[in-house]
Design an enzyme around this catalytic site. Structure first.
Site, PDB file in Angstrom:
ATOM      1  N   ARG A  54       0.842  -1.181  -0.006  1.00  0.00           N
ATOM      2  CA  ARG A  54      -0.081   0.211   0.084  1.00  0.00           C
ATOM      3  C   ARG A  54       0.881   1.197   0.034  1.00  0.00           C
ATOM      4  O   ARG A  54       2.192   1.156   0.269  1.00  0.00           O
ATOM      5  CB  ARG A  54      -0.954  -0.284   1.165  1.00  0.00           C
ATOM      6  CG  ARG A  54      -0.886  -0.706   2.348  1.00  0.00           C
ATOM      7  CD  ARG A  54       0.322  -0.084   3.251  1.00  0.00           C
ATOM      8  NE  ARG A  54       0.208   1.354   3.298  1.00  0.00           N
ATOM      9  CZ  ARG A  54       1.262   2.239   3.638  1.00  0.00           C
ATOM     10  NH1 ARG A  54       2.413   1.842   3.472  1.00  0.00           N
ATOM     11  NH2 ARG A  54       0.836   3.526   3.582  1.00  0.00           N
ATOM     12  N   ALA A  56       0.910   5.078  -2.100  1.00  0.00           N
ATOM     13  CA  ALA A  56       0.698   5.368  -3.642  1.00  0.00           C
ATOM     14  C   ALA A  56       1.760   5.074  -4.571  1.00  0.00           C
ATOM     15  O   ALA A  56       1.518   4.220  -5.362  1.00  0.00           O
ATOM     16  CB  ALA A  56       0.288   6.931  -3.698  1.00  0.00           C
ATOM     17  N   ARG A  96      -7.167  -0.491  -6.949  1.00  0.00           N
ATOM     18  CA  ARG A  96      -7.605   0.308  -6.300  1.00  0.00           C
ATOM     19  C   ARG A  96      -7.844   1.859  -6.901  1.00  0.00           C
ATOM     20  O   ARG A  96      -7.000   2.073  -8.006  1.00  0.00           O
ATOM     21  CB  ARG A  96      -6.432   0.719  -4.960  1.00  0.00           C
ATOM     22  CG  ARG A  96      -6.574  -0.559  -4.124  1.00  0.00           C
ATOM     23  CD  ARG A  96      -5.528   0.040  -2.716  1.00  0.00           C
ATOM     24  NE  ARG A  96      -6.283   0.682  -2.026  1.00  0.00           N
ATOM     25  CZ  ARG A  96      -5.639   1.404  -0.824  1.00  0.00           C
ATOM     26  NH1 ARG A  96      -4.147   1.095  -0.479  1.00  0.00           N
ATOM     27  NH2 ARG A  96      -6.374   1.958   0.134  1.00  0.00           N
ATOM     28  N   ASP A 246      -2.132  10.766  -2.052  1.00  0.00           N
ATOM     29  CA  ASP A 246      -2.547   9.901  -3.300  1.00  0.00           C
ATOM     30  C   ASP A 246      -2.668  10.437  -4.506  1.00  0.00           C
ATOM     31  O   ASP A 246      -2.771   9.598  -5.620  1.00  0.00           O
ATOM     32  CB  ASP A 246      -3.485   9.046  -2.579  1.00  0.00           C
ATOM     33  CG  ASP A 246      -2.943   8.046  -1.562  1.00  0.00           C
ATOM     34  OD1 ASP A 246      -3.132   8.659  -0.405  1.00  0.00           O
ATOM     35  OD2 ASP A 246      -2.723   6.870  -1.860  1.00  0.00           O
ATOM     36  N   ASN A 256      -5.586  12.373   0.341  1.00  0.00           N
ATOM     37  CA  ASN A 256      -4.666  11.428   1.189  1.00  0.00           C
ATOM     38  C   ASN A 256      -5.498  10.881   2.035  1.00  0.00           C
ATOM     39  O   ASN A 256      -6.692  10.992   1.992  1.00  0.00           O
ATOM     40  CB  ASN A 256      -3.537  12.465   1.826  1.00  0.00           C
ATOM     41  CG  ASN A 256      -2.353  11.455   2.225  1.00  0.00           C
ATOM     42  OD1 ASN A 256      -1.758  10.579   1.631  1.00  0.00           O
ATOM     43  ND2 ASN A 256      -2.049  11.866   3.699  1.00  0.00           N
ATOM     44  N   LYS A 257      -4.638   9.890   2.866  1.00  0.00           N
ATOM     45  CA  LYS A 257      -5.474   9.295   3.977  1.00  0.00           C
ATOM     46  C   LYS A 257      -6.526   9.766   4.694  1.00  0.00           C
ATOM     47  O   LYS A 257      -6.378  11.055   5.054  1.00  0.00           O
ATOM     48  CB  LYS A 257      -4.317   8.790   5.144  1.00  0.00           C
ATOM     49  CG  LYS A 257      -4.584   7.612   5.942  1.00  0.00           C
ATOM     50  CD  LYS A 257      -5.734   6.608   5.491  1.00  0.00           C
ATOM     51  CE  LYS A 257      -5.035   5.606   4.364  1.00  0.00           C
ATOM     52  NZ  LYS A 257      -6.139   4.882   3.580  1.00  0.00           N
TER      53      LYS A 257
HETATM   54  O1  MRU Z   1      -4.618   3.285   2.177  1.00  0.00           O
HETATM   55  P1  MRU Z   1      -3.070   3.442   1.951  1.00  0.00           P
HETATM   56  O2  MRU Z   1      -2.329   2.832   3.058  1.00  0.00           O
HETATM   57  O3  MRU Z   1      -2.460   2.985   0.672  1.00  0.00           O
HETATM   58  O4  MRU Z   1      -2.860   5.030   1.724  1.00  0.00           O
HETATM   59  C1  MRU Z   1      -1.446   5.580   1.927  1.00  0.00           C
HETATM   60  C2  MRU Z   1      -1.639   7.094   2.005  1.00  0.00           C
HETATM   61  O5  MRU Z   1      -2.562   7.574   2.132  1.00  0.00           O
HETATM   62  C3  MRU Z   1      -0.233   7.644   2.030  1.00  0.00           C
HETATM   63  O6  MRU Z   1      -0.143   8.861   2.741  1.00  0.00           O
HETATM   64  C4  MRU Z   1      -0.037   7.902   0.265  1.00  0.00           C
HETATM   65  O7  MRU Z   1      -0.483   6.871  -0.332  1.00  0.00           O
HETATM   66  C5  MRU Z   1       1.485   8.359   0.251  1.00  0.00           C
HETATM   67  S1  MRU Z   1       2.408   7.072   0.477  1.00  0.00           S
HETATM   68  C6  MRU Z   1       3.834   7.745   0.150  1.00  0.00           C
END
Ligand code: MRU
Length: 358
Positions: A54, A56, A96, A246, A256-257
């Site tokens: 997981r 991005a 995804r 993301d 983002n998350k």
């Molecule tokens: O659901 P995830 O764990 O894939 O979400 C990840 C994030 O939101 C990160 O902050 C984002 O992908 C940046 S990773 C360098």
């Protein structure tokens, strides 16, 4: 600083070896370090969907290797391998929806395919392309770390407290991280007093992954529940919130998350600076604003259960796993091409037309 940063690279989560993709199973960390091997596009898509890998950039890199596995299988069979390969592209693209790095990497692979010369081996060409996507993400991490540190130092040269969300480190990228890469570099430069780590419900990327990475590097880290953010900003003298992304749209809005948006609102209220760190592969200039970003919603069971055992009331759950922070709440977007302060559409276009600076 580059040499010191390279020396600080420790954890890896993606390995391409002997024509096989190996992924560190992030669902098991930090309790167990288990590597799983993949040899088909469909199985790589499953690993992305099920969160074995997981983050991005890591999703994009894995998908690129998924295409390599696919072309090898398709060219070994009979019939029109180019047409058959389309199915693999689709399976990978459907894994995804929010992180644009996935679609960016698949496009890079598709473009390489379109540039094949007569007689060129498609498997070797696509393998080289996937390795180059992996390597260039590592390089981008190094450049962003340097830009991020310069930005932090420009505002204050003393050790400071930071707050981060989710996991943006070695586990989420091809190098040592985006937001976490900046924090790692800031630590090496003596600019970190402490990093506060949001737990990051429901997958706990903060408590399981980010805390593990920071402890491994000896960075002073403290875990907090996501809802402690306002109190933290008021009581702990946080200077910066530093997060990844993301997908960043043409006007500088950032997906983002889930929970990132509320951090940005809180940061604005408390006078805390807000930094987003992401490679240009996360920037989607096709979308004008964050309203156009598809937001992934995952199963309600991720909120209602722990380890497959239900603990919540028999209630319906809403589980969006990303949110969108509007550009006007962001102080700076740090990329490998440079830094955009107070982002807007004109500044984002200017950034994307630049070559890499580092
Ligand atoms: O659901 P995830 O764990 O894939 O979400 C990840 C994030 O939101 C990160 O902050 C984002 O992908 C940046 S990773 C360098």
């Amino acid at each position: 600083m580059r040499e010191r940063l390279l020396a600080a690279e420790s954890v890896k989560s993606i390995e391409w070896a002997d024509g096989r993709l190996n992924l560190l199973d992030q669902r098991k960390l930090p309790i167990k370090e288990v590597w799983l091997g993949y040899d088909s596009a469909a199985s790589v898509a499953g690993a992305i969907r099920d969160m074995v890998v997981r983050g991005a950039p890591a999703i994009g890199i894995s998908a690129a290797y998924g295409v390599v596995l696919a072309i090898r299988a398709r060219t070994a069979g009979d019939g029109d391998w180019r047409q058959a390969l389309e199915e693999d592209f689709k399976v990978l693209a459907d894994s995804r929806p929010t992180a644009v790095n996935l679609f960016w990497a698949l496009n890079q692979m598709r473009e390489r395919l379109a540039r094949l010369k007569p007689g060129e081996d498609p498997c070797a060409a696509l393998e080289a392309q996937a390795i180059s996507i992996h390597e260039s993400d590592r390089e981008a991490n190094l450049a962003m770390a340097q830009f991020g540190v310069e930005l932090i130092r420009r505002h204050q040269g003393n050790p400071q407290n930071f707050l981060t969300h989710c996991n943006t480190g070695a586990l989420a990228t091809g190098g040592f991280g985006t937001a976490l890469g900046v924090l790692r570099a800031a630590h090496l430069e003596g600019l970190v007093e402490r990093v506060y780590v949001d737990e990051t419900r429901p997958w706990l990327q903060g408590s399981r992954l980010t805390a593990w990475e920071l402890l491994g590097d000896g960075v002073p880290a403290t875990l907090n529940v996501d809802s402690a953010a306002a109190h933290l900003m008021k009581s702990k003298g946080i200077s910066w919130v530093v997060v990844g992304a993301d997908r960043i749209t043409g006007n500088g809005d950032v997906a983002n998350k889930i929970g990132t948006y509320q951090l940005a609102v809180l940061a604005m209220h408390h006078g805390v600076r807000f930094m987003v760190v992401a490679p240009s592969s996360t920037i989607d200039m096709v979308l004008e604003s964050g309203d156009d970003i598809p937001i992934e919603e995952r199963a309600g069971s991720e909120l209602l259960e722990v380890d497959g055992r239900r603990f919540a009331a028999n209630v319906e759950a809403f589980n969006p796993v990303f949110d969108v922070t509007p550009a006007d709440l962001i102080d700076a977007i740090v990329t490998e091409k440079g830094v955009v302060e107070r982002p807007n559409a004109a500044k984002m276009s200017a950034l994307m037309s630049r070559k890499r600076l580092h």
